[in-house]
Design an enzyme around this catalytic site. Structure first.
Site, short mmCIF file in Angstrom:
data_model
loop_
_atom_site.label_atom_id
_atom_site.label_comp_id
_atom_site.label_asym_id
_atom_site.label_seq_id
_atom_site.Cartn_x
_atom_site.Cartn_y
_atom_site.Cartn_z
N ARG A 1 0.87 -1.12 0.18
CA ARG A 1 -0.03 -0.11 -0.01
C ARG A 1 0.74 1.27 0.00
O ARG A 1 2.22 1.26 0.54
CB ARG A 1 -1.00 -0.11 1.14
CG ARG A 1 -0.15 0.05 2.53
CD ARG A 1 -0.40 1.61 2.87
NE ARG A 1 0.78 2.03 4.14
CZ ARG A 1 1.88 2.20 4.33
NH1 ARG A 1 2.44 2.49 3.07
NH2 ARG A 1 2.53 2.47 5.52
N GLU A 53 -0.10 10.28 8.14
CA GLU A 53 1.00 9.42 8.16
C GLU A 53 1.53 9.22 9.94
O GLU A 53 1.63 10.14 10.33
CB GLU A 53 2.22 10.39 7.79
CG GLU A 53 3.36 9.26 7.38
CD GLU A 53 3.05 8.28 6.23
OE1 GLU A 53 3.70 6.99 6.35
OE2 GLU A 53 2.42 8.78 5.22
N ASP A 84 -2.12 6.25 12.56
CA ASP A 84 -2.93 4.89 12.75
C ASP A 84 -2.96 4.35 14.10
O ASP A 84 -3.80 3.99 14.83
CB ASP A 84 -2.85 3.87 11.72
CG ASP A 84 -1.63 3.53 11.53
OD1 ASP A 84 -0.47 4.22 11.69
OD2 ASP A 84 -1.34 2.22 11.32
N GLY A 96 8.52 1.48 2.77
CA GLY A 96 7.57 2.31 3.22
C GLY A 96 5.96 1.96 2.48
O GLY A 96 5.02 2.70 2.56
N SER A 122 4.91 -1.31 3.02
CA SER A 122 4.21 -2.46 3.80
C SER A 122 4.34 -3.76 3.13
O SER A 122 3.50 -4.58 3.12
CB SER A 122 2.90 -2.06 3.91
OG SER A 122 2.61 -0.73 4.55
N SER A 123 5.71 -4.26 2.90
CA SER A 123 6.04 -5.52 2.37
C SER A 123 5.90 -6.55 3.57
O SER A 123 5.34 -7.57 3.08
CB SER A 123 7.32 -5.62 1.96
OG SER A 123 8.24 -5.10 2.78
N ASP A 142 -1.71 -0.69 7.41
CA ASP A 142 -1.26 -1.53 6.72
C ASP A 142 -2.08 -2.70 6.22
O ASP A 142 -2.06 -2.87 5.13
CB ASP A 142 0.14 -1.77 7.02
CG ASP A 142 0.98 -0.43 7.23
OD1 ASP A 142 0.85 0.59 6.67
OD2 ASP A 142 2.18 -0.74 7.64
N TYR A 170 10.99 3.07 16.20
CA TYR A 170 9.35 2.93 15.91
C TYR A 170 8.73 2.42 17.09
O TYR A 170 7.49 3.08 17.22
CB TYR A 170 9.49 2.00 14.68
CG TYR A 170 8.14 1.84 14.15
CD1 TYR A 170 7.49 2.93 12.96
CD2 TYR A 170 7.44 0.66 14.50
CE1 TYR A 170 6.32 2.49 12.68
CE2 TYR A 170 6.03 0.58 13.90
CZ TYR A 170 5.56 1.58 13.10
OH TYR A 170 4.41 1.48 12.42
#
Length: 267
Positions: free
Chosen positions: A52, A58, A61, A157, A159-160, A204, A260
């Site tokens: 996505r 940003e 969420d 960035g 979302s793999s 994501d 993070y």
């Protein structure tokens, strides 16, 4: 199959834009050929979840604020065959950089052990597998033969990792002949990804599972989880989004413990 369930496609053209069909047909054929070369038989199905990009909202969420992402055509694929002879998972990667692995279902409570201190590619599969089986509560899940192929750039960035976890969840569900709703799969994937050591929000996974073609997805987490498709207007020429890869990677598994994961979470 209702709209609440993951759709089953029987043609590549049902999934991708016409301009991508020829490329994706070649890719799927290569995946199936590689599966046969690896295991000696054909897969029963291929599970898929897209990556996505985010349009508005940003890094909010995980604080419960709404966001507006959209799915892209880059995705994670997992070709799967099953066996009732055991509950072992054999998983290989179409990219030879990643070594094949095997692991075995422990029991209904433990499912599988995941060491999130090790940066191991199969942890993402294990996360989705573990989360799905925690929900299904099976005494003896099917054994799985898996081959993964991903076209979402790692650490870009897009979302793999979430696409991988979502695909693993769906693959495990399908392998065990279950049919949970999209909402259930999203909630499983959100919780499951934390098994790899990343305390993310739910944007994501929701974008990957809930998005519709030619639409963005407005995602609300409070006071109730809800998604709304935001259809792009028809224009001439058609609206296009350009997604550029800077080739600068940000691996959350590596940075999570010191960066993070330290951001405020309310979910």
């Amino acid at each position: 199959m209702t709209q609440d369930c993951v759709p089953v496609a029987h043609s590549i053209a049902d999934i991708y834009a016409q301009t991508r069909v020829e490329h994706e047909v070649t890719r799927y054929r290569s995946l199936i050929d590689s599966f046969k070369a690896t295991y000696g038989f054909e897969p029963e199905f291929v599970a898929r979840s897209p990556g996505r990009v985010n349009i508005i909202g940003e890094h909010i969420d995980y604080a419960g604020f709404p966001v507006l992402p959209m799915a892209v055509d880059r995705d994670c694929l997992i070709a799967v065959a099953t066996t009732s002879q055991d509950s072992k998972v054999r998983i290989a990667n179409a990219n030879p950089k990643f070594s094949p692995r095997e692991f075995t279902f422990v029991d209904k409570e433990t499912i599988i052990d995941i060491d999130d201190t090790i940066h191991e590619w199969t942890n993402y599969f294990k996360a989705g597998y573990k989360g799905m089986l925690e929900t299904l509560k099976l005494d003896k899940p099917k054994g799985m033969f898996c081959l993964m192929d991903g076209s979402v750039p790692s650490g870009a960035g897009m979302s793999s990792s979430s696409a991988f976890v979502c695909t693993s969840s769906i693959a495990t569900m399908m392998a065990n002949e279950q049919n949970l709703s999209k909402n259930d799969i999203v909630q499983i994937a959100i919780a499951s990804e934390r098994y790899v050591g990343t305390n993310g929000g739910g944007m994501d996974q929701t974008a990957s599972v809930m998005s519709n073609a030619d639409s963005a997805t407005f995602i609300e987490f409070q006071p109730k989880f809800r998604t709304t498709a935001v259809k792009f207007p028809i224009t001439k020429p058609a609206i296009s989004f350009v997604v550029a890869n800077t080739l600068v990677t940000a691996d959350k598994v590596v940075s999570g413990p010191v960066c993070y994961n330290l951001q405020t979470r309310h979910l």
